[in-house]
Design a protein around this motif. Sequence first.
Motif, PDB file in Angstrom:
ATOM      1  N   ALA A   1       9.899   8.244  -0.176  1.00 24.08           N
ATOM      2  CA  ALA A   1       9.431   8.233  -1.475  1.00 24.08           C
ATOM      3  C   ALA A   1       9.664   6.940  -1.973  1.00 24.08           C
ATOM      4  O   ALA A   1       8.818   6.260  -2.599  1.00 24.08           O
ATOM      5  N   ILE A   2      10.735   6.287  -2.051  1.00 26.70           N
ATOM      6  CA  ILE A   2      11.060   4.960  -2.355  1.00 26.70           C
ATOM      7  C   ILE A   2      10.505   4.043  -1.711  1.00 26.70           C
ATOM      8  O   ILE A   2      10.013   3.035  -2.159  1.00 26.70           O
ATOM      9  N   ASN A   3      10.376   4.341  -0.133  1.00 26.95           N
ATOM     10  CA  ASN A   3       9.626   3.343   0.558  1.00 26.95           C
ATOM     11  C   ASN A   3       8.092   2.984   0.142  1.00 26.95           C
ATOM     12  O   ASN A   3       7.663   1.946   0.039  1.00 26.95           O
ATOM     13  N   ALA A   4       7.552   4.413  -0.261  1.00 30.92           N
ATOM     14  CA  ALA A   4       6.243   4.420  -0.624  1.00 30.92           C
ATOM     15  C   ALA A   4       6.272   3.593  -2.136  1.00 30.92           C
ATOM     16  O   ALA A   4       5.117   2.868  -2.432  1.00 30.92           O
ATOM     17  N   ILE A   5       7.061   3.814  -2.942  1.00 30.39           N
ATOM     18  CA  ILE A   5       6.990   3.267  -4.122  1.00 30.39           C
ATOM     19  C   ILE A   5       6.993   1.798  -4.077  1.00 30.39           C
ATOM     20  O   ILE A   5       6.388   0.781  -4.700  1.00 30.39           O
ATOM     21  N   ASN A   6       7.931   1.181  -3.375  1.00 28.71           N
ATOM     22  CA  ASN A   6       8.054  -0.067  -3.053  1.00 28.71           C
ATOM     23  C   ASN A   6       7.168  -0.842  -2.131  1.00 28.71           C
ATOM     24  O   ASN A   6       6.824  -1.961  -2.281  1.00 28.71           O
ATOM     25  N   GLY A   7       6.412   0.129  -1.335  1.00 30.75           N
ATOM     26  CA  GLY A   7       5.427  -0.528  -0.285  1.00 30.75           C
ATOM     27  C   GLY A   7       6.364  -1.404   0.620  1.00 30.75           C
ATOM     28  O   GLY A   7       5.913  -2.157   1.381  1.00 30.75           O
ATOM     29  N   GLN A   8       7.304  -0.696   1.194  1.00 27.75           N
ATOM     30  CA  GLN A   8       8.072  -1.373   2.175  1.00 27.75           C
ATOM     31  C   GLN A   8       7.672  -0.686   3.696  1.00 27.75           C
ATOM     32  O   GLN A   8       6.686  -0.162   3.675  1.00 27.75           O
ATOM     33  N   ALA A   9       8.378  -1.146   4.659  1.00 27.66           N
ATOM     34  CA  ALA A   9       8.093  -0.885   6.150  1.00 27.66           C
ATOM     35  C   ALA A   9       8.872  -0.047   6.969  1.00 27.66           C
ATOM     36  O   ALA A   9       8.982  -0.468   8.139  1.00 27.66           O
ATOM     37  N   VAL A  10       9.713   0.760   6.012  1.00 30.07           N
ATOM     38  CA  VAL A  10      10.827   1.643   6.942  1.00 30.07           C
ATOM     39  C   VAL A  10       9.952   2.380   8.147  1.00 30.07           C
ATOM     40  O   VAL A  10      10.405   2.868   8.964  1.00 30.07           O
ATOM     41  N   PHE A  11       8.807   3.219   7.487  1.00 31.28           N
ATOM     42  CA  PHE A  11       8.084   4.007   8.220  1.00 31.28           C
ATOM     43  C   PHE A  11       7.913   3.371   9.755  1.00 31.28           C
ATOM     44  O   PHE A  11       7.817   3.932  10.707  1.00 31.28           O
ATOM     45  N   LEU A  12       7.383   1.969   9.818  1.00 30.96           N
ATOM     46  CA  LEU A  12       7.099   1.339  10.965  1.00 30.96           C
ATOM     47  C   LEU A  12       8.405   0.916  11.621  1.00 30.96           C
ATOM     48  O   LEU A  12       8.277   1.039  13.222  1.00 30.96           O
ATOM     49  N   VAL A  13       9.362   0.420  10.886  1.00 28.88           N
ATOM     50  CA  VAL A  13      10.559   0.376  11.665  1.00 28.88           C
ATOM     51  C   VAL A  13      10.995   1.575  12.472  1.00 28.88           C
ATOM     52  O   VAL A  13      11.458   1.499  13.594  1.00 28.88           O
ATOM     53  N   ALA A  14      11.199   2.738  11.785  1.00 25.40           N
ATOM     54  CA  ALA A  14      11.581   4.025  12.297  1.00 25.40           C
ATOM     55  C   ALA A  14      10.548   4.299  13.507  1.00 25.40           C
ATOM     56  O   ALA A  14      11.089   5.130  14.645  1.00 25.40           O
ATOM     57  N   ALA A  15       9.305   4.393  13.314  1.00 24.23           N
ATOM     58  CA  ALA A  15       8.458   4.554  14.513  1.00 24.23           C
ATOM     59  C   ALA A  15       8.465   3.765  15.846  1.00 24.23           C
ATOM     60  O   ALA A  15       8.583   4.262  16.869  1.00 24.23           O
ATOM     61  N   LEU A  16       8.908   2.528  15.462  1.00 17.33           N
ATOM     62  CA  LEU A  16       9.502   1.709  16.778  1.00 17.33           C
ATOM     63  C   LEU A  16      10.425   2.117  17.379  1.00 17.33           C
ATOM     64  O   LEU A  16      10.480   1.999  18.658  1.00 17.33           O
ATOM     65  N   ILE A  17      11.490   2.220  16.632  1.00 16.27           N
ATOM     66  CA  ILE A  17      12.829   2.738  17.221  1.00 16.27           C
ATOM     67  C   ILE A  17      12.820   4.146  17.916  1.00 16.27           C
ATOM     68  O   ILE A  17      13.091   4.317  19.114  1.00 16.27           O
ATOM     69  N   VAL A  18      12.301   4.984  17.258  1.00 15.39           N
ATOM     70  CA  VAL A  18      12.192   6.357  17.775  1.00 15.39           C
ATOM     71  C   VAL A  18      10.958   6.390  19.021  1.00 15.39           C
ATOM     72  O   VAL A  18      11.318   6.923  20.136  1.00 15.39           O
ATOM     73  N   GLY A  19       9.953   5.884  18.994  1.00 15.92           N
ATOM     74  CA  GLY A  19       9.007   5.624  19.987  1.00 15.92           C
ATOM     75  C   GLY A  19       9.446   4.844  20.947  1.00 15.92           C
ATOM     76  O   GLY A  19       9.217   5.253  22.154  1.00 15.92           O
ATOM     77  N   GLY A  20      10.223   3.758  20.935  1.00 16.27           N
ATOM     78  CA  GLY A  20      10.581   2.882  21.968  1.00 16.27           C
ATOM     79  C   GLY A  20      11.572   3.515  22.908  1.00 16.27           C
ATOM     80  O   GLY A  20      11.441   3.428  23.966  1.00 16.27           O
ATOM     81  N   PHE A  21      12.507   3.921  22.236  1.00 17.18           N
ATOM     82  CA  PHE A  21      13.702   4.507  22.884  1.00 17.18           C
ATOM     83  C   PHE A  21      13.061   5.977  23.637  1.00 17.18           C
ATOM     84  O   PHE A  21      13.762   6.324  24.448  1.00 17.18           O
ATOM     85  N   GLY A  22      12.354   6.784  22.840  1.00 19.64           N
ATOM     86  CA  GLY A  22      11.666   7.677  23.356  1.00 19.64           C
ATOM     87  C   GLY A  22      10.792   7.628  24.809  1.00 19.64           C
ATOM     88  O   GLY A  22      10.945   8.549  25.699  1.00 19.64           O
ATOM     89  N   LEU A  23      10.405   6.437  25.011  1.00 15.83           N
ATOM     90  CA  LEU A  23       9.469   6.080  26.095  1.00 15.83           C
ATOM     91  C   LEU A  23      10.438   5.482  27.264  1.00 15.83           C
ATOM     92  O   LEU A  23      10.025   5.339  28.374  1.00 15.83           O
ATOM     93  N   LEU A  24      11.583   4.940  26.955  1.00 11.84           N
ATOM     94  CA  LEU A  24      12.414   4.253  27.979  1.00 11.84           C
ATOM     95  C   LEU A  24      12.427   4.947  29.317  1.00 11.84           C
ATOM     96  O   LEU A  24      12.369   4.265  30.431  1.00 11.84           O
ATOM     97  N   GLU A  25      13.021   6.118  29.356  1.00  8.23           N
ATOM     98  CA  GLU A  25      13.143   6.957  30.534  1.00  8.23           C
ATOM     99  C   GLU A  25      12.032   6.915  31.548  1.00  8.23           C
ATOM    100  O   GLU A  25      11.901   6.825  32.521  1.00  8.23           O
ATOM    101  N   ARG A  26      10.732   7.301  30.567  1.00 11.75           N
ATOM    102  CA  ARG A  26       9.637   7.479  31.434  1.00 11.75           C
ATOM    103  C   ARG A  26       8.576   6.363  31.705  1.00 11.75           C
ATOM    104  O   ARG A  26       7.841   6.196  32.798  1.00 11.75           O
TER     105      ARG A  26
END
Length: 412
Positions: A164-189
């Motif tokens: 919610a604070i990310n949305a209030i400020n207009g920050q980019a943590v959703f994108l940071v988290a998506a890249l980390i979770v998605g990137g490492f989730g793809l490593l093995e395959r």
Amino acid sequence: MDLAHGGGNFEQRNVLHPPAVVLIPGLVMSFYVWLVLVTTIPYPGKIGLDYNTLGTDWMVFYGAIRSVLDGNAPLIFDGDRFTDFLNTNFAGWLSKPLEFRPWAYPPSFLLILLPFAPLGFFGSYVAFQVVTGALLAVALRSSAGAVLPSGALLVAALACPASAINAINGQAVFLVAALIVGGFGLLERRPYLGGLVLGLLTFKPQFCILVPIALIAAGQWRALLAAGSSALAMVIASGLIFGWDLWLRWFPLILENLSSPNQKWIEYGRMWGHSVYTCAILLGAPERLASWIQLLATLGAAVSVVIAFRSRLGTREKTAIFLAATVLAAPHSGPYDGTLLVIAAAFWLMARSAPLPLWCWTLAFMIWLMPLLSPPLLFPVARIVPLLPVLLIVLLLRPGVPAVAVRQAPAG
């Protein structure tokens, strides 16, 4: 097969269902901070922290890309002039002038902002939060697997106070988290694709410093090459689109800030975050000692990543350690970056066998709640925030932790 991702022949018994003593206060606190978002425009600061208005950080992002597209790129590298520019252009949106809002990101970030520029300030602000939130949802669903409780994971990550604070400020943590979770989730395959995704984290350098360390420790040389190629492609593309002068201005500015930081940035930016450096200063450490403590925290985070990615831990546990270590190592972070810790805590809970003891839920609730008690400059209790990622890392790495209960599904 990676049990952490729950392949087709396995199912997870542990579901993210917290007890009522944790669930009810968590939902109440989450509702409260989202209510702060709704009331910030008409009544800023009436029921919580005074955020001035919605999207003050997005003003920096949007102001930078508009300045560059309008042929005034040098403006974004002058913190005082750029702040005056924001106060003038958003005077009707702000409830009071901004103190100091410089642009400190690499020109490659402008590539990410470019598709949103034609939408205007408010349209781009909303669109960026929706698009990046959707990307995080996709990454989390993929990490949960087909048979895991992805709905609970999405609620934990996207409805938490930090988000919610990310949305209030207009920050980019959703994108940071998506890249980390998605990137490492793809490593093995798909290591090449995973590396390409992780390389995009260079748009926010403080969150990518541990990526090459993790990939080297894991022996993921193809992914490391792909990550480097992805980062280099962003540099080349931004240079070709916006001009190489941006990079020639940015590199000296960053080197200068590393050796002799702008005191206004420290006062109005860094001290309003909750990095190890900030908390050490607020606990009474001299500035030089606080810098050394931050360096030691970064080194400790790097060591934990090496240990994790050389171990036999599952993908989710490794990702959780990386998320926690990234927050610990970052020289600057804000309460919105608590979303990374919430995801790390959720992955940790999913890695344990059911039933979960109450202390596990209590720790997760503390991580969920802490952004509401930020920043440490105003709330002394928040000065323990750096201990939370340390505790998560220790719990994930310690030997003898019960593994997630799995059983083989019947054939056919």
